[in-house]
Scaffold this motif. Structure first.
Motif, short mmCIF file in Angstrom:
data_model
loop_
_atom_site.label_atom_id
_atom_site.label_comp_id
_atom_site.label_asym_id
_atom_site.label_seq_id
_atom_site.Cartn_x
_atom_site.Cartn_y
_atom_site.Cartn_z
N GLU A 1 19.75 21.77 52.95
CA GLU A 1 21.10 21.20 53.00
C GLU A 1 21.11 19.88 53.77
O GLU A 1 21.73 18.91 53.34
CB GLU A 1 22.08 22.18 53.66
CG GLU A 1 22.48 23.33 52.77
CD GLU A 1 23.46 24.25 53.48
OE1 GLU A 1 24.45 23.75 54.07
OE2 GLU A 1 23.26 25.47 53.44
N LEU A 2 20.45 19.86 54.93
CA LEU A 2 20.40 18.63 55.72
C LEU A 2 19.66 17.54 54.96
O LEU A 2 20.08 16.38 54.94
CB LEU A 2 19.78 18.87 57.10
CG LEU A 2 19.71 17.64 58.00
CD1 LEU A 2 21.09 17.02 58.21
CD2 LEU A 2 19.08 18.00 59.33
N PHE A 3 18.56 17.88 54.31
CA PHE A 3 17.79 16.94 53.50
C PHE A 3 18.70 16.31 52.44
O PHE A 3 18.71 15.09 52.26
CB PHE A 3 16.61 17.67 52.85
CG PHE A 3 15.89 16.87 51.81
CD1 PHE A 3 14.89 15.98 52.16
CD2 PHE A 3 16.18 17.01 50.46
CE1 PHE A 3 14.21 15.24 51.21
CE2 PHE A 3 15.52 16.28 49.49
CZ PHE A 3 14.53 15.39 49.87
N LEU A 4 19.46 17.15 51.74
CA LEU A 4 20.35 16.65 50.68
C LEU A 4 21.42 15.72 51.24
O LEU A 4 21.77 14.72 50.62
CB LEU A 4 20.99 17.82 49.91
CG LEU A 4 20.03 18.66 49.09
CD1 LEU A 4 20.73 19.88 48.52
CD2 LEU A 4 19.40 17.83 47.97
N LYS A 5 21.93 16.05 52.42
CA LYS A 5 22.92 15.18 53.07
C LYS A 5 22.28 13.83 53.43
O LYS A 5 22.87 12.78 53.21
CB LYS A 5 23.49 15.82 54.33
CG LYS A 5 24.32 17.05 54.08
CD LYS A 5 25.69 16.72 53.63
CE LYS A 5 26.54 17.97 53.59
NZ LYS A 5 27.83 17.74 52.99
N LEU A 6 21.06 13.88 53.98
CA LEU A 6 20.39 12.66 54.40
C LEU A 6 20.10 11.73 53.22
O LEU A 6 20.30 10.53 53.31
CB LEU A 6 19.09 12.97 55.15
CG LEU A 6 19.26 13.52 56.56
CD1 LEU A 6 17.93 14.01 57.12
CD2 LEU A 6 19.88 12.48 57.50
N ILE A 7 19.64 12.30 52.10
CA ILE A 7 19.31 11.43 50.96
C ILE A 7 20.56 10.90 50.26
O ILE A 7 20.46 10.00 49.44
CB ILE A 7 18.35 12.09 49.95
CG1 ILE A 7 18.97 13.31 49.28
CG2 ILE A 7 17.01 12.40 50.60
CD1 ILE A 7 18.13 13.88 48.14
N SER A 8 21.72 11.44 50.60
CA SER A 8 22.96 10.90 50.03
C SER A 8 23.37 9.60 50.73
O SER A 8 24.23 8.87 50.24
CB SER A 8 24.10 11.93 50.14
OG SER A 8 24.54 12.06 51.48
N VAL A 9 22.75 9.31 51.86
CA VAL A 9 23.04 8.08 52.61
C VAL A 9 22.28 6.92 51.98
O VAL A 9 21.08 7.02 51.71
CB VAL A 9 22.63 8.24 54.10
CG1 VAL A 9 22.80 6.93 54.85
CG2 VAL A 9 23.41 9.36 54.75
N LYS A 10 22.99 5.80 51.76
CA LYS A 10 22.38 4.62 51.16
C LYS A 10 21.21 4.16 52.03
O LYS A 10 21.34 3.99 53.23
CB LYS A 10 23.41 3.51 51.03
CG LYS A 10 22.87 2.27 50.37
CD LYS A 10 23.92 1.19 50.28
CE LYS A 10 23.30 -0.03 49.64
NZ LYS A 10 24.12 -1.19 49.76
#
Length: 185
Positions: free
Chosen positions: A67-76
Motif C-alpha cells: 500500500e505504501l509503495f503504491l502511494k509513493l509511486i503515485s507521486v510525480k
C-alpha cells in the motif's frame, strides 16, 4: 494484473528474489531480499510494472508495504525503484510518520529522494495514507468509514476517530453518529 504469488523462494540476489510457483520462477524485485529465506514457502504481494522494454514484478512481504509503495509511486517523480529503495531503507511506520509530520530532512535520507521530491511526497500524501494491517470483521464499521470519507472527512482522521469508538454492536448509522460527534469536538 497480479495481487500476490504463493510459492517457494529458490534464489536470492542483491535486489530481487526468484519465487517458484507451479514450476515457473518469477523474478521479483523486493525491498530487502536478504530478509527472505531460500527453500521457504512465502506469499509475496505483487505490483506489476508494464513498460515498453519489459514487465517487472515488485514484491512485498505485507499488504502494508505494498500500500505504501503504491502511494509513493503515485507521486510525480517517484518511480518503482525509488519507492522500493525507500522501503528497503526505512520501516513503513517511520516513512508514514515522516510524511504526516512533514519531515523533509528525514525523507531526504532515502536514496534518490532530494528536497524537491521529499516536499512533493509530503504535499501529495500528507493526511492521505491509511494503512490497513488487517481486514475488519465488522462490515458496519467499514461502511461507516466509507460514509464519513464520502462526506469529505480525511480517511486518516476518520480511522483515528473510529478506533476511539468502543461499542462493537452498533450499526452503520450508529458508528457514523458517534464518529461525527467526536469529529466535531
Amino acid at each position: 494484473m497480479y495481487s500476490y504469488i504463493k510459492g517457494m523462494v529458490t534464489m536470492i540476489f542483491k535486489d530481487h528474489i526468484v519465487l517458484e510457483n507451479q514450476g515457473i520462477g518469477y523474478m521479483i524485485y523486493v525491498p530487502n531480499p536478504y530478509s527472505f529465506k531460500t527453500n521457504s514457502d512465502m506469499t509475496v504481494y505483487i505490483y506489476q510494472q508494464v513498460k515498453e522494454d519489459g514487465h517487472l514484478l515488485f514484491g512485498f512481504k505485507s499488504l502494508e508495504e505494498k500500500e505504501l509503495f503504491l502511494k509513493l509511486i503515485s507521486v510525480k517523480g517517484i518511480g518503482p525503484k525509488t519507492a522500493v529503495g525507500a522501503l528497503a531503507t526505512l520501516e513503513v511506520e517511520r516513512i508514514v510518520g515522516a510524511i504526516e509530520s512533514g519531515n523533509i530532512n528525514f525523507l531526504k535520507k532515502i536514496p534518490g529522494i532530494g528536497p524537491k521530491a521529499a516536499g512533493q511526497i509530503i504535499l501529495d500524501l500528507q493526511g492521505k495514507i491509511v494503512l490497513h494491517n488487517e481486514p475488519s470483521i465488522n462490515p458496519a464499521f467499514d461502511e461507516a468509514i466509507e460514509v464519513l470519507v464520502a462526506l469529505g472527512y480525511r480517511e486518516a482522521d476518520v480511522v483515528k476517530i473510529m478506533k476511539k469508538i468502543e461499542d462493537d454492536a452498533l450499526d452503520t448509522n450508529g458508528y457514523v453518529k458517534q464518529a461525527l460527534s467526536l469529529l466535531v469536538k
